[in-house]
Design an enzyme around this catalytic site. Structure first.
Site, PDB file in Angstrom:
ATOM      1  CD  GLU A 108      -4.549  -0.279   9.064  1.00  0.00           C
ATOM      2  OE1 GLU A 108      -3.812  -1.285   9.058  1.00  0.00           O
ATOM      3  OE2 GLU A 108      -5.174   0.121   8.067  1.00  0.00           O
ATOM      4  CD  GLU A 127      -3.358   0.584   1.738  1.00  0.00           C
ATOM      5  OE1 GLU A 127      -3.470  -0.539   2.238  1.00  0.00           O
ATOM      6  OE2 GLU A 127      -4.285   1.417   1.732  1.00  0.00           O
TER       7      GLU A 127
HETATM    8  C1  RAM Z   1      -6.597   1.955   4.318  1.00  0.00           C
HETATM    9  C2  RAM Z   1      -5.441   2.840   4.518  1.00  0.00           C
HETATM   10  C3  RAM Z   1      -5.703   4.176   5.130  1.00  0.00           C
HETATM   11  C4  RAM Z   1      -7.125   4.562   5.144  1.00  0.00           C
HETATM   12  C5  RAM Z   1      -7.912   3.953   4.030  1.00  0.00           C
HETATM   13  C6  RAM Z   1      -9.344   4.329   4.037  1.00  0.00           C
HETATM   14  O1  RAM Z   1      -6.315   1.045   3.296  1.00  0.00           O
HETATM   15  O2  RAM Z   1      -4.460   2.161   5.236  1.00  0.00           O
HETATM   16  O3  RAM Z   1      -5.173   4.320   6.413  1.00  0.00           O
HETATM   17  O4  RAM Z   1      -7.169   5.957   5.053  1.00  0.00           O
HETATM   18  O5  RAM Z   1      -7.807   2.578   4.007  1.00  0.00           O
END
Ligand code: RAM
Length: 912
Positions: free
Chosen positions: A767, A495
């Site tokens: 996260e 990502e």
């Molecule tokens: C995830 C990303 C990010 C977020 C989006 C919506 O894949 O890691 O942190 O902003 O989704």
């Protein structure tokens, strides 16, 4: 020596005496000099080279021992000669206290030229600084026509693995060199060499921009590397340009061929110039980098190294012709932000043999960069090094959360001892696993190197609470790991994209920890370029997810929120001017997608990663209506437009936005609020956004705040907010008088909370609130990063409230600021320090056996309003003297348990 004897001294002794006196006095004079100018910056940088800003701005700060010092006037002078013999521009003496971002007003600057500047200042005490030391800047190329080199690519058919091509060229330079400047960029990533030495100390160049519209070039001073016989070398990697990017396995997003462009400008002492260019006289070949990709890592065969390939005299008989590409120069721009450089290094703290028998090194810190190593072995030995952030609950190496990113290095040895570090990749890791290694792994021979944008470290936060200090450490490391030329969501899985929502949520915290002024200025330009014609802002910048991936509330608002934050923190008006159209367009998008000012269309991420218990039978999951959120951010962005239009003097716009804001709020009330003030979504995020963005009339706010508090209590004093609610949660609690609860949330150790990951040994921000469950289970491996700065946005509250440093919005950039420490939560000490464009601000408070003290440092040319926690000014002392008798401060009154005073520059210690 007696005075009378003076006359009898012989002239030679007298001379010696005077000389000694002079040697003694000169430093004394400068030591006692009253006013001095330091830190000369051109466009936020000290002595930048290769700058294509046509009207640069100058910033300096002042130092003076005297309290209450303000600049009264300044004079700037600029010349192309270091001794200022001929002046290009002098501002004349300007009566002004402006010392930040003062615009150049002279005649147009020229390309590829070095300019020198100085400033002198006068203060309110009648002191003058005299001319400062000299600052300089070198312009890049202003015009596409300044370029003459060719884009050079591979002259033979590329292999399947896309091995890295090597390019070389020799040249001689017989005359005496005055300066040598290299201009380089690539479609792809490059590393360039002159006579075997790497040019520049930056990595992953040219960085990542909206390549379809602009590519940054870098400029290097290589004067001391040029000899009479020389060789230039360039190696390329796929990078963001054509490597794997995004989570759908796509590659070649910007093109499928890599190439580079280079000009070496030689200026000779005799005044002549010569340029060595990338062109068809170069040759190319494959070398030891058999594959290089950002997500997947590198495959390297040391047996294929070509010793001396980038030095003069190398035998290049089997090297092939290159191919010239016809890309032109229109998309070239100079680098504006700080490049990625090597930063901290780490040695393994432990070598682990996991239950599965894996050989693992632990560097003790989750970081972003790569591992340098030294190994010894037989030619053809091969090993694999894989990177991971965590070990699983059994202690085995865990890579599932990297998804498709291989994040590995496959290295084939040459004979004997050798050292290596990767070139065109980076990893997010704390651990490495080494497989198939012949011989012993010697931990000291492995060094983890952190790589990130070389932003100046500006903030410090420390307190009496160890876990909070670790949280601050984690916030800063979350930023280090994810401010890698663009603000990425995470640095390890497939990502690593510039997610706009994450960036806006964290931008204010980011601006405390590091100087992110240039970093965000550059990124916002890409945002504007990638913005859709209808105004929709993509989910990620640079946008590699396609046109449809745009327009989510709270993500797209990066377009308005971040420029405004940059204005607040750095006092940068130009960023508002430059981004204005983009801001207008984003708000225009929301407006035109609304019906009766209600924006309830389109896809939204909502309060991403809000708290959701596994077995949710009672509606415990904190789901906030996505359109309710959208309406709040709509209003917030319009509010920012009102402020911005005011700053820029656009009165008509301001009026229109004021009217629009009223309508947006009315629509909100009608759709989402009951007559008694209950929101249709009974979540913390709903109340937080409604309160923080002033969506409710005054009369409803107290009750709404109570509902928020009840909600927090109903979860056993826990937050349940996701990416959008979290940054404002404690701010709202503080604003409505619930500081105690804000402290409780801050100090919560059970998840969901900020400290839970800390208690689980995290060294960065996770996260998810529950990325690893207390029993060690890893949550949702398909989306679980352990280095994701968004929730680190609490750092802003820690600096602004706990340490209590905040700019006055009417005097942004900390020209005037507030110091208002917040006592509570059992803290006995908190310190915030911030390097601003005026100098260092410090707010440090202590409670020592009930004895309170507050040290405040106020830079020259600024003023601070300080709130001293005390009910009466008669008990407050400054430096042991009663403040009522103090000449150097003004008592403004008493307010809600604080005594309010105004102070000018200096260091003050308040006690009570
Ligand atoms: C995830 C990303 C990010 C977020 C989006 C919506 O894949 O890691 O942190 O902003 O989704």
């Amino acid at each position: 020596m007696e005075i009378e004897n003076f006359k009898n001294i012989d002239p030679i002794t007298m001379k010696k005496f005077l000389l000694a006196l002079a040697i003694f006095l000169v430093p004394c004079i400068s030591l006692f000099a009253k006013l001095s100018v330091v830190q000369l910056r051109t466009e936020n940088q000290i002595n930048p080279i290769g700058m294509d800003v046509k009207v640069p701005r100058f910033t300096w700060y002042l130092e003076s021992e005297k309290r209450n010092t303000l600049q009264k006037a300044y004079e700037i002078r600029i010349s192309t000669s270091e001794n200022f013999r001929q002046m290009l521009w002098t501002s004349g003496k300007v009566e002004s206290d402006q010392s930040v971002l003062v615009e150049y007003e002279g005649s147009p600057l020229e390309s590829n030229t070095t300019y020198f500047w100085q400033v002198r200042t006068w203060d309110n005490h009648g002191q003058s600084s005299g001319w400062s030391k000299t600052g300089s800047f070198r312009t890049g190329y202003f015009d596409p026509a300044d370029w003459s080199a060719d884009w050079v690519g591979l002259g033979f058919e590329e292999d399947e693995n896309r091995s890295s091509p090597y390019f070389r060229k020799e040249f001689s330079s017989t005359k005496k060199i005055k300066s040598a400047t290299a201009y380089i960029t690539a479609r792809g990533l490059y590393q360039a060499y002159l006579n075997g030495e790497k040019i520049g100390d930056d990595y992953l160049t040219p960085g990542w921009t909206a390549y379809q519209d602009r590519i940054q070039y870098q400029v290097y001073d290589v004067t001391d590397k040029v000899k009479s016989k020389n060789a230039l070398g360039v190696v390329l990697g796929s990078g963001w340009y054509r490597g794997y990017i995004g989570f759908s396995g796509q590659k070649n997003y910007y093109g499928d061929e890599i190439s580079f462009l280079m000009e070496l400008v030689l200026e000779y002492a005799d005044g002549t110039k010569e340029r060595i260019l990338s062109d068809d006289s170069w040759t190319c070949n494959y070398g030891p980098i058999l594959s290089a990709d950002i997500y997947n890592g590198e495959i390297y065969d040391a047996r294929m190294e070509m010793a001396g390939w980038n030095k003069e005299g190398f035998n290049q008989t089997n090297w092939k012709a290159v191919q010239i590409k016809d890309y032109g120069y229109e998309s070239l721009v100079a680098t504006y932000n700080e490049p990625i450089r090597k930063q901290e290094t780490f040695k393994p703290i432990e070598m682990i043999t996991t239950p599965k028998g894996e050989k693992v090194l632990d560097f003790g810190q989750n970081l972003v960069g790569w591992v340098q190593f030294k190994v010894k072995g037989k030619s053809g030995d091969k090993f694999r090094m894989t990177h991971a952030e965590i070990l699983d609950k059994d202690g085995n190496f865990y890579t599932e959360n990297l998804r498709a990113a291989k994040a590995e290095l496959i290295y084939t040895l040459k004979e004997g001892e050798q050292t290596y570090e990767p070139h065109f990749t980076f990893f997010g890791f704390r651990y490495i696993r080494i497989d198939d290694f012949e011989g012993d792994i010697i931990p000291e021979d492995f060094t983890a190197v952190a790589l990130y944008s070389d932003m100046e470290k500006t903030g410090e936060f420390a307190s009496s609470h160890e876990l909070i200090n670790q949280l601050q450490h984690n916030i800063q490391w979350g930023q280090r790991g994810n401010f890698l030329d663009v603000p990425t969501d995470c640095p390890q899985r497939d990502e690593r994209l510039g997610w706009t929502g994450d960036a806006q949520a964290f931008s204010r915290t980011a601006a405390y920890n590091f100087n992110v002024h240039s970093f965000f200025t550059k990124w916002l330009r890409d945002l504007e370029l990638d913005q859709r014609e209808d105004g929709a802002v993509p989910f990620v910048i640079p946008n590699v997810l396609g046109k449809d991936a745009a327009g989510s509330a709270g993500w797209a608002d990066a377009a308005t929120i971040i420029p405004w934050d940059m204005y607040m923190v750095y006092g940068d008006r130009r960023i508002l001017e430059e981004q204005y159209e983009s801001m207008v367009n984003w708000v225009g998008f929301m407006e035109s997608n609304s019906k009766d000012h209600l924006w309830n269309t389109g896809f939204h991420f909502g309060d991403w990663l809000f708290y959701r218990p596994d077995d949710d039978n009672d509606g415990r999951a904190a789901v906030t209506d996505k359109y309710l959120i959208a309406q709040c951010f709509f209003a917030h962005s319009v509010q920012i437009m009102i402020h911005t239009a005011k700053v820029l003097g656009k009165e008509a716009d301001q009026k229109n936005y004021e009217a629009l804001l009223k309508n947006v709020k009315d629509a909100f009330l009608k759709e989402y609020v009951t007559p008694n003030g209950r929101l249709v979504s009974s979540t913390q995020t709903a109340y937080v956004l409604a309160l923080h963005f002033d969506m409710l009339p005054e009369s409803m706010r107290e009750d709404a705040a109570k509902r928020l508090v009840e909600n927090i209590r109903s979860y056993g004093v826990h937050l349940t907010t996701g990416f959008l609610g979290t940054p404002y949660l404690n701010h709202v609690l503080s604003r409505f008088g619930y500081d105690g609860l804000a402290f409780e949330l801050l100090l919560r150790e059970k998840y969901p909370s900020w400290l839970y990951p800390v208690t689980m040994g995290a060294t960065t921000i996770w996260e998810r609130w529950d990325g690893i469950k207390p029993n060690g289970d890893v949550q949702v491996p398909s989306m679980n990063s352990y280095n994701h700065y968004a929730y680190g946005a609490i750092g802003d509250w820690m600096y602004r409230n706990l340490a209590g440093i905040d700019t006055d919005p009417e005097h942004p950039g900390y020209k005037e600021f507030v110091v208002k420490p917040l006592l509570g939560g059992g803290f006995t000490h908190a310190k915030g320090a911030l390097d601003t464009y005026y100098g260092k601000i410090v707010s440090e408070w202590k409670l020592d056996n009930g004895q309170f003290s507050l040290e405040v440092q106020v830079p020259v040319n600024t003023r601070a309003t300080v709130y001293i926690p005390s009910t009466s000014s008669s008990t407050v002392k400054e430096n042991n003297n009663s403040i009522s008798s103090s000449q150097s401060l003004k008592i403004l009154g008493e307010e809600n348990g604080y005594v309010k005073v105004e102070i000018g520059s200096g260091i003050y210690t308040f006690t009570r």
